[in-house]
Design a protein around this motif. Structure first.
Motif, PDB file in Angstrom:
ATOM      1  N   HIS A  65       0.895  -1.198   0.157  1.00 43.77           N
ATOM      2  CA  HIS A  65       0.131   0.026   0.067  1.00 43.77           C
ATOM      3  C   HIS A  65       0.785   1.273   0.131  1.00 43.77           C
ATOM      4  O   HIS A  65       0.559   2.354   0.637  1.00 43.77           O
ATOM      5  CB  HIS A  65      -0.919  -0.103   1.036  1.00 43.77           C
ATOM      6  CG  HIS A  65      -2.056  -1.072   1.029  1.00 43.77           C
ATOM      7  ND1 HIS A  65      -2.160  -2.247   1.338  1.00 43.77           N
ATOM      8  CD2 HIS A  65      -3.365  -0.550   0.471  1.00 43.77           C
ATOM      9  CE1 HIS A  65      -3.249  -2.623   1.010  1.00 43.77           C
ATOM     10  NE2 HIS A  65      -4.182  -1.779   0.641  1.00 43.77           N
ATOM     11  N   PHE A  68      -0.527   5.017   0.072  1.00 40.78           N
ATOM     12  CA  PHE A  68      -2.061   5.154   0.489  1.00 40.78           C
ATOM     13  C   PHE A  68      -2.612   6.555   0.678  1.00 40.78           C
ATOM     14  O   PHE A  68      -1.803   7.451   1.203  1.00 40.78           O
ATOM     15  CB  PHE A  68      -2.021   4.371   1.833  1.00 40.78           C
ATOM     16  CG  PHE A  68      -3.306   4.216   2.234  1.00 40.78           C
ATOM     17  CD1 PHE A  68      -4.031   3.048   2.044  1.00 40.78           C
ATOM     18  CD2 PHE A  68      -4.090   4.962   3.258  1.00 40.78           C
ATOM     19  CE1 PHE A  68      -5.706   3.045   2.518  1.00 40.78           C
ATOM     20  CE2 PHE A  68      -5.322   5.229   3.746  1.00 40.78           C
ATOM     21  CZ  PHE A  68      -5.996   4.099   3.457  1.00 40.78           C
ATOM     22  N   THR A  72      -8.723   8.114  -1.849  1.00 45.38           N
ATOM     23  CA  THR A  72      -8.548   7.248  -2.978  1.00 45.38           C
ATOM     24  C   THR A  72      -8.637   5.476  -2.713  1.00 45.38           C
ATOM     25  O   THR A  72      -8.314   4.695  -3.553  1.00 45.38           O
ATOM     26  CB  THR A  72      -7.459   7.544  -3.909  1.00 45.38           C
ATOM     27  OG1 THR A  72      -6.265   7.372  -3.099  1.00 45.38           O
ATOM     28  CG2 THR A  72      -7.589   8.958  -4.543  1.00 45.38           C
ATOM     29  N   SER A  73      -8.773   5.303  -1.547  1.00 45.51           N
ATOM     30  CA  SER A  73      -8.394   3.998  -0.869  1.00 45.51           C
ATOM     31  C   SER A  73      -9.531   3.139  -0.957  1.00 45.51           C
ATOM     32  O   SER A  73      -9.228   1.999  -0.917  1.00 45.51           O
ATOM     33  CB  SER A  73      -8.037   3.952   0.633  1.00 45.51           C
ATOM     34  OG  SER A  73      -9.157   4.518   1.397  1.00 45.51           O
ATOM     35  N   GLY A  74     -10.703   3.772  -1.318  1.00 41.76           N
ATOM     36  CA  GLY A  74     -12.063   2.695  -1.389  1.00 41.76           C
ATOM     37  C   GLY A  74     -12.767   2.674   0.106  1.00 41.76           C
ATOM     38  O   GLY A  74     -13.721   1.920   0.011  1.00 41.76           O
ATOM     39  N   SER A  78     -11.572  -1.435   2.166  1.00 39.42           N
ATOM     40  CA  SER A  78     -10.307  -1.978   1.647  1.00 39.42           C
ATOM     41  C   SER A  78      -9.553  -2.413   2.667  1.00 39.42           C
ATOM     42  O   SER A  78      -9.353  -1.435   3.621  1.00 39.42           O
ATOM     43  CB  SER A  78      -9.677  -0.355   0.892  1.00 39.42           C
ATOM     44  OG  SER A  78      -8.456  -0.970   0.359  1.00 39.42           O
ATOM     45  N   ARG A  79      -9.097  -3.550   2.291  1.00 36.64           N
ATOM     46  CA  ARG A  79      -8.204  -3.985   3.535  1.00 36.64           C
ATOM     47  C   ARG A  79      -6.642  -4.312   3.346  1.00 36.64           C
ATOM     48  O   ARG A  79      -6.283  -4.260   1.953  1.00 36.64           O
ATOM     49  CB  ARG A  79      -8.832  -5.626   3.642  1.00 36.64           C
ATOM     50  CG  ARG A  79     -10.171  -6.002   4.144  1.00 36.64           C
ATOM     51  CD  ARG A  79     -10.311  -5.488   5.566  1.00 36.64           C
ATOM     52  NE  ARG A  79     -11.604  -5.658   5.774  1.00 36.64           N
ATOM     53  CZ  ARG A  79     -12.492  -4.928   6.282  1.00 36.64           C
ATOM     54  NH1 ARG A  79     -12.197  -3.443   6.400  1.00 36.64           N
ATOM     55  NH2 ARG A  79     -13.812  -5.316   6.678  1.00 36.64           N
ATOM     56  N   GLY A  80      -5.960  -4.181   4.427  1.00 38.69           N
ATOM     57  CA  GLY A  80      -4.548  -4.160   4.299  1.00 38.69           C
ATOM     58  C   GLY A  80      -3.867  -5.019   5.311  1.00 38.69           C
ATOM     59  O   GLY A  80      -4.770  -5.796   6.125  1.00 38.69           O
ATOM     60  N   SER A 106       0.199   2.084   6.492  1.00 38.25           N
ATOM     61  CA  SER A 106       0.747   1.318   5.141  1.00 38.25           C
ATOM     62  C   SER A 106       2.239   1.571   4.962  1.00 38.25           C
ATOM     63  O   SER A 106       2.895   2.214   5.983  1.00 38.25           O
ATOM     64  CB  SER A 106       0.092   2.163   4.013  1.00 38.25           C
ATOM     65  OG  SER A 106       0.437   3.645   4.071  1.00 38.25           O
ATOM     66  N   ASP A 120     -14.931   7.410   6.638  1.00 41.88           N
ATOM     67  CA  ASP A 120     -15.682   7.053   5.486  1.00 41.88           C
ATOM     68  C   ASP A 120     -17.096   7.212   5.420  1.00 41.88           C
ATOM     69  O   ASP A 120     -17.790   6.563   6.407  1.00 41.88           O
ATOM     70  CB  ASP A 120     -15.438   5.569   5.569  1.00 41.88           C
ATOM     71  CG  ASP A 120     -16.026   4.675   4.117  1.00 41.88           C
ATOM     72  OD1 ASP A 120     -16.821   5.473   3.471  1.00 41.88           O
ATOM     73  OD2 ASP A 120     -15.700   3.651   3.987  1.00 41.88           O
TER      74      ASP A 120
END
Length: 160
Positions: A65, A68, A72-74, A78-80, A106, A120
């Motif tokens: 990532h 990051f 723009t990450s979703g 969004s999983r990391g 990240s 979010d």
């Protein structure tokens, strides 16, 4: 750090802390949700802190990532390797409407772990015409420091 602005809520917000605090310690696993029931969720002052496993934090060096960005990450879907983790507020019973406020760790451009603090709004309302975006920025977390957040909820407003 010379790079971030800090602000504190007005003194009157302390009235939200009039009752007994709810204190809960849990060991969260990837994808887990720990429910916390409160009598009235119209106005809340929430403090939460998270300790990140040091071994997992070292593993972030291998993460993909790089670059990051919250916007723009979703979003929280969004999983990391280390994220998202945080608090979901203003959620309905079916979790069709909710607002996650979370950290995401990240790999920075310099190869070191970089922490982001995001909110979010993409599922915060099913009403049409409501602006729904993901926003946030990187935040400094010093060695040995916990990832801490304070959220102020006033009906449909979330300040973090």
């Amino acid at each position: 750090t010379g790079t971030h602005l800090l602000q504190w809520p007005v003194e009157e917000i302390e009235s939200l802390r009039a009752g007994d605090p709810i204190v809960k310690q849990v060991n969260l696993q990837p994808g887990s949700i720990e429910l916390l029931h409160v009598d009235s969720a119209a106005e809340l002052d929430i403090e939460a802190s998270f300790e990140v496993d040091k071994v997992a934090l070292q593993g972030i060096i291998e993460a993909d990532h790089v670059g990051f960005s919250c916007s723009t990450s979703g979003g929280a879907a969004s999983r990391g390797i280390l994220g998202p983790f945080g608090v979901v507020v203003i959620a309905d019973q079916t979790l069709s409407e909710l607002t996650p406020v979370y950290f995401f760790i990240s790999k920075g451009a310099d190869g070191r772990a970089e922490t982001h603090f995001c909110a979010d709004q993409t599922r915060s309302s099913e009403a049409p015409g409501v602006a729904k975006r993901v926003y946030g920025s990187s935040v400094p977390v010093l060695d040995g420091e916990k990832h801490s957040m304070r959220l102020l909820v006033d009906h449909s407003i979330v300040e973090s």
